[in-house]
Design a protein around this motif. Structure first.
Motif, short mmCIF file in Angstrom:
data_model
loop_
_atom_site.label_atom_id
_atom_site.label_comp_id
_atom_site.label_asym_id
_atom_site.label_seq_id
_atom_site.Cartn_x
_atom_site.Cartn_y
_atom_site.Cartn_z
N GLU A 280 -41.69 40.46 -53.94
CA GLU A 280 -41.47 39.03 -54.74
C GLU A 280 -40.82 38.37 -53.84
O GLU A 280 -39.38 38.23 -53.82
CB GLU A 280 -41.15 39.23 -56.27
CG GLU A 280 -41.04 37.85 -56.76
CD GLU A 280 -40.49 37.88 -58.24
OE1 GLU A 280 -40.81 36.82 -58.97
OE2 GLU A 280 -39.94 39.11 -58.68
N ASP A 281 -41.39 37.25 -53.39
CA ASP A 281 -40.76 36.18 -52.65
C ASP A 281 -40.57 35.07 -53.52
O ASP A 281 -41.62 33.97 -53.86
CB ASP A 281 -41.65 35.71 -51.53
CG ASP A 281 -41.16 34.35 -50.65
OD1 ASP A 281 -39.93 34.22 -51.02
OD2 ASP A 281 -41.72 34.08 -49.57
N ASP A 282 -39.34 34.79 -53.93
CA ASP A 282 -39.10 33.59 -55.06
C ASP A 282 -38.39 32.60 -54.20
O ASP A 282 -37.29 31.97 -54.23
CB ASP A 282 -38.13 34.03 -56.06
CG ASP A 282 -37.85 33.28 -57.18
OD1 ASP A 282 -39.07 32.77 -57.67
OD2 ASP A 282 -36.84 33.17 -57.69
N TYR A 283 -39.25 31.78 -52.99
CA TYR A 283 -38.68 31.12 -52.08
C TYR A 283 -38.08 29.59 -52.88
O TYR A 283 -36.96 29.10 -52.34
CB TYR A 283 -39.79 30.72 -51.02
CG TYR A 283 -40.76 30.03 -51.67
CD1 TYR A 283 -40.86 28.50 -51.45
CD2 TYR A 283 -41.98 30.55 -52.41
CE1 TYR A 283 -41.97 27.93 -51.95
CE2 TYR A 283 -42.92 29.90 -52.72
CZ TYR A 283 -42.93 28.46 -52.48
OH TYR A 283 -44.18 27.89 -52.94
N ASP A 284 -38.59 29.13 -53.91
CA ASP A 284 -38.06 28.02 -54.39
C ASP A 284 -37.93 27.95 -55.82
O ASP A 284 -38.12 27.00 -56.65
CB ASP A 284 -39.05 26.72 -54.09
CG ASP A 284 -40.47 26.98 -54.58
OD1 ASP A 284 -40.84 27.91 -55.25
OD2 ASP A 284 -41.16 26.10 -54.38
N GLY A 285 -37.51 29.00 -56.23
CA GLY A 285 -37.36 29.50 -57.78
C GLY A 285 -36.74 28.31 -58.52
O GLY A 285 -36.81 28.29 -59.93
N GLY A 309 -34.72 36.51 -52.30
CA GLY A 309 -34.49 35.17 -52.34
C GLY A 309 -33.46 34.81 -51.46
O GLY A 309 -32.97 35.32 -50.67
N THR A 310 -33.27 33.20 -51.42
CA THR A 310 -32.67 32.86 -50.36
C THR A 310 -32.11 31.44 -50.44
O THR A 310 -32.46 30.73 -51.64
CB THR A 310 -33.60 32.59 -49.15
OG1 THR A 310 -32.98 31.79 -47.95
CG2 THR A 310 -34.92 31.60 -49.37
N ALA A 311 -30.93 31.00 -49.89
CA ALA A 311 -30.60 29.65 -49.72
C ALA A 311 -31.04 28.64 -48.97
O ALA A 311 -30.38 27.52 -48.96
CB ALA A 311 -28.94 29.89 -49.50
N SER A 312 -32.18 28.93 -48.30
CA SER A 312 -32.80 28.35 -47.34
C SER A 312 -33.29 26.73 -48.11
O SER A 312 -33.08 25.95 -47.43
CB SER A 312 -33.79 28.91 -46.61
OG SER A 312 -33.47 29.96 -45.95
N LYS A 313 -34.06 26.76 -49.28
CA LYS A 313 -34.49 25.70 -49.79
C LYS A 313 -33.30 24.97 -50.73
O LYS A 313 -33.22 23.80 -50.76
CB LYS A 313 -35.64 25.80 -50.76
CG LYS A 313 -36.93 26.84 -50.02
CD LYS A 313 -37.26 26.06 -48.84
CE LYS A 313 -38.39 26.55 -48.16
NZ LYS A 313 -38.12 27.91 -47.36
N SER A 314 -32.53 25.69 -51.34
CA SER A 314 -31.43 25.20 -52.26
C SER A 314 -30.40 24.40 -51.52
O SER A 314 -29.75 23.52 -51.98
CB SER A 314 -30.76 26.18 -53.42
OG SER A 314 -30.67 27.28 -52.50
N LEU A 315 -30.12 25.16 -50.28
CA LEU A 315 -28.92 24.56 -49.46
C LEU A 315 -29.23 24.40 -48.17
O LEU A 315 -29.46 22.94 -47.70
CB LEU A 315 -27.67 25.52 -49.42
CG LEU A 315 -27.05 25.76 -50.84
CD1 LEU A 315 -25.88 27.02 -50.77
CD2 LEU A 315 -26.31 24.55 -51.13
#
Length: 468
Positions: A280-285, A309-315
């Motif tokens: 599950e890629d939750d890239y912009d949850g 998950g990742t901080a790439s979109k949120s930060l």
């Protein structure tokens, strides 16, 4: 002033382009507003710009002609970089919370033990794993015991590790604990190459990470209900030898559809019955606008879903901070796949993010950016409706991008070329199509996250100039 003159002279700023307000540009550049206002006033006096109340500051229609490259064609933007960036996948890097991140880093450094500066363990710092477990449970409905959290350097790093684990499991079929996590999914034929089913539209380098490990990537169709899992759950078969399925269930990338509840249940049932995994890629949850947040699929069965998950979109993507929440039976295998390279993000960055989240700064930043991105999304929809009413904007309930379906008879490729001449970087939907999928609708995938506040108005103007 020199930079603005050069941008107009070379055609990077075309006549009629709207410039950011003096207040917005001053904030972006970190200088006094009066400095920007004085520069604008001087350029208006010289004839480079015009300023009218209610219309803002724009490049003058009589601005100097752009310089010519050899052969008489207009010169390209400096270094070949576009003036406006509406590619999807990036947040507004100008809004990175530098001050709060620096404060969190200082607090984390002050509180860090001597041991924190050693090599550490392959899972990552326990401080961040513990904070993430609480945060993901609270905001995404993820069952995330800290012992199941493994930190990695970006989503592709985590996906590559999972590909290695899947290949190793296939090679050792029959040797694992089938009661906890069957090593060979039901219905798999010996000698058939392993496979991870993917969505028919997605990122090619995600597929590349899987194929580089020796896995096939059969495509699953997508419609308005999200990914069609019928081929997986069909009793008549479906893709042979499928070990796992890679999905973006909360907000399909790039089409924007959310996976229908019936299909969410169906794919989990498939994983249980076939012994498969769901990646599950939750890239912009974090970014939901017009509906209640769609919880993570992982909550339905933490033993069959690998949450990523990742901080790439949120930060910011440059932090290289990502995480996996694994089924218990996979933790040891993923750690072994990491090997001896200690491929984890910087310990100080991990400790800083842990402090940033636990202090509440992360929640405040996400809330602020959610308001900003929603405003941009609304402006995008409004401007396209005014300028190109036959274009249809979809996939807008969440995320940092939208799909703009072009009117019948409009060629996607020609539109992209026209955008490039305007100094606008934007992607066509076909870029994300799986090689086995026939051509579909002509559409643009417009990212509204990347421009700074000062660049957003100009980027939107450039987009409207290339739409029919």
């Amino acid at each position: 002033m020199d930079a603005l003159r050069e941008a107009v002279r070379t055609g990077r700023l075309v006549p009629g382009s709207r410039l950011p307000s003096s207040r917005t540009l001053a904030v972006d550049l970190g200088i006094a507003r009066n400095t920007v206002a004085d520069a604008y006033a001087e350029l208006v006096a010289e004839g480079w710009l015009t300023a009218r109340q209610g219309s803002g500051t724009r490049v003058a229609r009589r601005a100097a002609p752009r310089t010519r490259a050899p052969g008489g064609s207009p010169a390209r933007p400096v270094h070949g970089r576009p003036t406006h960036n509406l590619r999807p996948g990036s947040p507004d890097l100008g809004s990175f919370p530098r001050g709060e991140w620096l404060a969190a880093s200082r607090r984390a450094l002050t509180a860090a033990s001597h041991e924190a500066f050693d090599y550490g363990e392959q899972r990552g710092r326990v401080e961040l794993r513990t904070v993430l477990a609480d945060y993901l449970a609270r905001t995404r409905g993820v069952y995330a015991d800290p012992e199941r959290v493994v930190l990695c350097s970006g989503f592709v790093h985590g996906l590559t590790l999972m590909a290695q684990v899947l290949v190793a499991r296939r090679g050792s079929a029959g040797e694992g604990d089938r009661g906890r996590m069957p090593a060979r999914p039901v219905g798999r034929a010996r000698g058939v190459a392993g496979a991870v089913a993917v969505e028919s539209y997605g990122l090619d380098f995600h597929r590349g990470a899987l194929t580089a490990a020796g896995l096939r990537t059969p495509a699953l169709p997508i419609d308005q209900l999200g990914t069609d899992t019928g081929e997986l759950v069909s009793e008549r078969g479906g893709p042979r030898g499928v070990d796992a399925v890679l999905m973006t269930p909360a907000h399909q990338f790039p089409t924007g559809a959310a996976l229908h509840p019936d299909r969410r249940a169906a794919v989990v049932d498939w994983a249980r019955r076939a012994g498969g995994l769901i990646l599950e890629d939750d890239y912009d949850g974090e970014f939901r606008y017009d509906r209640q947040p769609v919880g993570a699929l992982q909550g339905l069965d933490p033993e069959r879903v690998v949450y990523m998950g990742t901080a790439s979109k949120s930060l910011a993507p440059g932090l290289r901070l990502a995480w996996m929440v694994l089924p218990e039976a996979l933790v040891g295998e993923v750690i072994r796949a990491k090997g001896d390279l200690m491929a984890v993000p910087s310990a100080m960055d991990q400790l800083t993010l842990a402090e940033f989240i636990s202090s509440g700064a992360y929640d405040r930043h996400v809330r602020s950016m959610r308001v900003r991105y929603r405003r941009r999304r609304d402006q995008l929809v409004e401007r396209i409706a005014e300028h190109s009413p036959e274009s249809r904007v979809t996939g807008i309930a969440a995320g940092l991008h939208a799909v703009v379906e072009l009117p019948p008879g409009t060629d996607e490729r020609i539109t992209i070329e026209a955008a490039a001449r305007e100094g606008l970087a934007v992607e066509g939907l076909s870029v994300y199509r799986h090689p086995s999928v026939p051509p579909g609708r002509d559409a643009l995938v417009v990212g509204y996250g990347a421009p700074t506040d000062s660049a957003w108005a100009g980027a939107l103007d450039a987009l409207c100039r290339v739409l029919p």
